[in-house]
Design a protein around this motif. Sequence first.
Motif, short mmCIF file in Angstrom:
data_model
loop_
_atom_site.label_atom_id
_atom_site.label_comp_id
_atom_site.label_asym_id
_atom_site.label_seq_id
_atom_site.Cartn_x
_atom_site.Cartn_y
_atom_site.Cartn_z
N ALA A 195 0.84 -1.20 0.00
CA ALA A 195 0.00 0.00 0.00
C ALA A 195 0.88 1.25 0.00
CB ALA A 195 -0.91 0.01 1.22
N PRO A 196 0.47 2.30 -0.68
CA PRO A 196 1.25 3.54 -0.67
C PRO A 196 1.29 4.16 0.72
CG PRO A 196 -0.87 3.85 -1.77
CD PRO A 196 -0.73 2.38 -1.53
N ASP A 197 2.38 4.85 1.02
CA ASP A 197 2.55 5.48 2.33
C ASP A 197 1.43 6.46 2.66
OD1 ASP A 197 4.87 4.04 2.62
OD2 ASP A 197 6.20 5.70 2.02
N SER A 198 0.86 7.06 1.65
CA SER A 198 -0.19 8.05 1.87
C SER A 198 -1.44 7.46 2.50
CB SER A 198 -0.55 8.74 0.54
OG SER A 198 -1.03 7.77 -0.39
N LEU A 199 -1.58 6.14 2.43
CA LEU A 199 -2.76 5.48 2.97
C LEU A 199 -2.51 4.85 4.34
CD1 LEU A 199 -4.12 3.76 -0.25
CD2 LEU A 199 -5.02 5.80 0.89
N ALA A 200 -1.33 5.05 4.90
CA ALA A 200 -0.97 4.40 6.16
C ALA A 200 -1.93 4.76 7.30
CB ALA A 200 0.46 4.75 6.54
N GLU A 201 -2.31 6.03 7.38
CA GLU A 201 -3.20 6.46 8.47
C GLU A 201 -4.59 5.85 8.30
OE1 GLU A 201 -4.44 8.53 11.96
OE2 GLU A 201 -2.55 7.73 11.16
N ARG A 202 -5.09 5.82 7.06
CA ARG A 202 -6.40 5.20 6.83
C ARG A 202 -6.38 3.73 7.26
NH1 ARG A 202 -9.44 3.82 1.02
NH2 ARG A 202 -11.00 2.46 1.97
#
Length: 308
Positions: free
Chosen positions: A132-139
């Motif tokens: 998964a891309p890092d930008s989705l880590a919080e989701r």
Amino acid sequence: MVTLRGCLVAAAASLAPIGTVVQAPVGPPLLVSRPVRPLQGSLVVVAVRPPAGDSVVAVTGDLAGEPLHFEPVAVEWHAVGAVPLDASDSVLGRVIIARAGGATDTMVAVLRVTRRSAPRERLRVAPELVQAPDSLAERIRLERELVDDLRRRSHDTPRLWREPFMRPRPSAVKSVFGVSRRFNGVVRSRHFGVDFAGRPGAPVRAANRGIVVFEGDLYYSGRTLFIDHGAGLVTGYFHLSQALVAPSDTVARGQVIGHVGSSGRVTGPHLHWFAAYGAITVDPFSLVTLDLERVLTPARADRAPEAR
């Protein structure tokens, strides 16, 4: 504490105490499990049989760190428990028997575990489906917390089911529980569910009676339903194309709750069936063989396996 031959069978008098242990007035109770030696990542029924005439008013306990919810069944008290997939060769169980007048017995024993074979699947997928891309880590973190919370809260729900659990689909199984998955030549995960074949739009049925506690879109599992069946048990239905029920709905065993799809991180349409006992993820097929009503202990204490 004693290690028992193959199963959780013990007399309170022979076990190391936790806290205050008061000897039963008419002989020791029996503590047994079924299956005798469960697989890693599976459910187990724990049964306590007090001696005839004993004044038991409640039974509580835990197995592998998860609470046990005992109910009276004929001459016994039964509870569902679970063995973690990563259990080595045993898990610890504890049962506390409360009697009229306030006296208690605490029984502790080791439940021997059978190792599960771990077949491997080799999958070749697009790189973006592996990491998964890092930008989705919080989701992803928030979604995991949400699912962890509803699994914990299942211990607060009384048992809602009485009939046996059923498969959510009659179709072929495409992938079993516990498989080690190698994506593009690298081992990334194990498969924590059972995948059923299905065309887009094929019906998905509730495995048993329960309350819908989540319906929505999650990053990995796509259109997802979670059903709380009570007494610690939760089932999940992943990658749906459509959900036909909503949170707080009570669903019946066999009710059509959604349609097969390919939402989330998948390469094609199928149903991923998930099952958990609290924080422990288990093989959903161990639900289908679950029998909480069958008496498990021998008629006489001297027929039980001998502790060593």
